[in-house]
Design a protein around this motif. Sequence first.
Motif, PDB file in Angstrom:
ATOM      1  N   UNK A 164      34.247  36.784  34.318  1.00 53.58           N
ATOM      2  CA  UNK A 164      34.399  37.285  35.681  1.00 53.58           C
ATOM      3  C   UNK A 164      35.355  38.470  35.694  1.00 53.58           C
ATOM      4  N   UNK A 165      34.965  39.526  36.384  1.00 57.87           N
ATOM      5  CA  UNK A 165      35.846  40.673  36.604  1.00 57.87           C
ATOM      6  C   UNK A 165      36.049  40.819  38.105  1.00 57.87           C
ATOM      7  N   UNK A 166      37.283  40.633  38.542  1.00 55.07           N
ATOM      8  CA  UNK A 166      37.591  40.786  39.968  1.00 55.07           C
ATOM      9  C   UNK A 166      38.300  42.114  40.169  1.00 55.07           C
ATOM     10  N   UNK A 167      37.743  42.929  41.046  1.00 55.32           N
ATOM     11  CA  UNK A 167      38.290  44.270  41.239  1.00 55.32           C
ATOM     12  C   UNK A 167      37.824  44.813  42.578  1.00 55.32           C
ATOM     13  N   UNK A 168      38.278  46.025  42.894  1.00 62.27           N
ATOM     14  CA  UNK A 168      37.758  46.691  44.080  1.00 62.27           C
ATOM     15  C   UNK A 168      36.377  47.258  43.744  1.00 62.27           C
ATOM     16  N   UNK A 169      35.809  47.996  44.662  1.00 62.20           N
ATOM     17  CA  UNK A 169      34.440  48.495  44.467  1.00 62.20           C
ATOM     18  C   UNK A 169      34.423  49.832  43.729  1.00 62.20           C
ATOM     19  N   UNK A 170      35.259  49.992  42.733  1.00 60.43           N
ATOM     20  CA  UNK A 170      35.318  51.217  41.945  1.00 60.43           C
ATOM     21  C   UNK A 170      33.993  51.419  41.206  1.00 60.43           C
TER      22      UNK A 170
ATOM     23  N   UNK B 221      30.430  39.066  35.574  1.00 65.03           N
ATOM     24  CA  UNK B 221      30.261  38.505  36.913  1.00 65.03           C
ATOM     25  C   UNK B 221      31.207  39.245  37.852  1.00 65.03           C
ATOM     26  N   UNK B 222      30.646  39.899  38.853  1.00 69.61           N
ATOM     27  CA  UNK B 222      31.463  40.687  39.774  1.00 69.61           C
ATOM     28  C   UNK B 222      32.034  39.808  40.880  1.00 69.61           C
ATOM     29  N   UNK B 223      33.344  39.879  41.051  1.00 70.95           N
ATOM     30  CA  UNK B 223      34.017  39.195  42.157  1.00 70.95           C
ATOM     31  C   UNK B 223      34.819  40.237  42.922  1.00 70.95           C
ATOM     32  N   UNK B 224      34.572  40.340  44.206  1.00 73.89           N
ATOM     33  CA  UNK B 224      35.238  41.355  45.021  1.00 73.89           C
ATOM     34  C   UNK B 224      36.607  40.869  45.488  1.00 73.89           C
ATOM     35  N   UNK B 225      37.419  41.817  45.911  1.00 79.04           N
ATOM     36  CA  UNK B 225      38.774  41.517  46.384  1.00 79.04           C
ATOM     37  C   UNK B 225      38.797  41.514  47.912  1.00 79.04           C
ATOM     38  N   UNK B 226      39.102  40.357  48.494  1.00 81.76           N
ATOM     39  CA  UNK B 226      39.142  40.237  49.951  1.00 81.76           C
ATOM     40  C   UNK B 226      40.320  40.993  50.550  1.00 81.76           C
TER      41      UNK B 226
END
Length: 266
Positions: free
Chosen positions: A40-46, A63-68
Motif C-alpha cells: 500500500x502506498x498512501x499519498x496525495x494525488x501527485x 495499492x493506492x490509498x488517498x489522504x483524507x
Amino acid sequence: MYVRDDRPFGGLDPPAALFQFSPDRLGEHSERHLDGFSGVLQADAFAGFNRLYDPTRPLGPLVEAACWAHARCRFFVLADVTAKARGRLPVLGPLALAAVERIDAIFVVEREINSLEAAARLVIRRERLAPCVTELETWMRAERTRLSRHADVAKAMDYMLKCWPAFERVIHDGRICLTSNAAERALRGIALGGKAWLFAGSVPGGERAAVMYTLIQTARLNGVDLQAWLADVLARINKHPARDLDALLPWNWQQPAATQLVADAA
C-alpha cells in the motif's frame, strides 16, 4: 520521503523514515525508490505516482490509498470562518463547510479506534465509518452536478471523486490510516526551514542531507534522545562489529548508563 508507521493499527514493526534526494519532481524517481516494493502506498494525488498504480508494473500495481487530510484541507480553506472574518475570503462556502463537517465525523470515529489491531479497526470501520463515507460520496456527487467546473468547491470535490476508490480503501483494509500525516510531520522541519537553506549545493550534498534527515527523523519516530543517540553511535561506529550494526538502529539502541545519568541530571 517515505514513512512506515504501523503503530496506529497496533503493528509491531518499528517506525522508520526514508528521505531520498532528487533534482526534480519527475515520477521516474519514485519509481526507482519503490522498485521492488509491493503493498500500500498512501499519498496525495501527485501525478508522479500514477505509474506505480499501473497494472502493467512488473511487480504488480501498488495499492493506492488517498489522504483524507489533504482532501479536508481543500474544503477547510474555503470554509474557514476565521479567515472570512479577517477579510481574506470573499465568500464563506456553505458547501465547503458541509463537506468539512461530514469529513470531521469520519475523523471522530477514526480517533476512537486508533492503535487497535487492524482486524478490530476494520470491523468498526465497516460498521460506523462505511455509512459516513457512502453518505459523503452520495452528497458530493449530487451537489457536484449543480456546480460549475470553475467553482473552487467543485475543484475540491473533483479532487476526491476522481480517485474515490483510493479514499474508500480505508473501509476495506484496517491497516490503512486515514491520512499520510506521519510523512507530513516528518517533512515539517524541511518545510519550515526551506527559505533558510534553499540549495543543497550539489547532488552529492543533497544525497548526504537525505541520509542525515533519514537518521534524525527515524530516531524521533522511535522516541530516542536524538543528541545522545547520534553522539554515542558516531563515537562507537568505527569499532563496532559490522555484523552487529542492527544494535545501533534507533529501535534497538540502548542508551549507555553514563549518558543516561548526565541526561537525567540535566
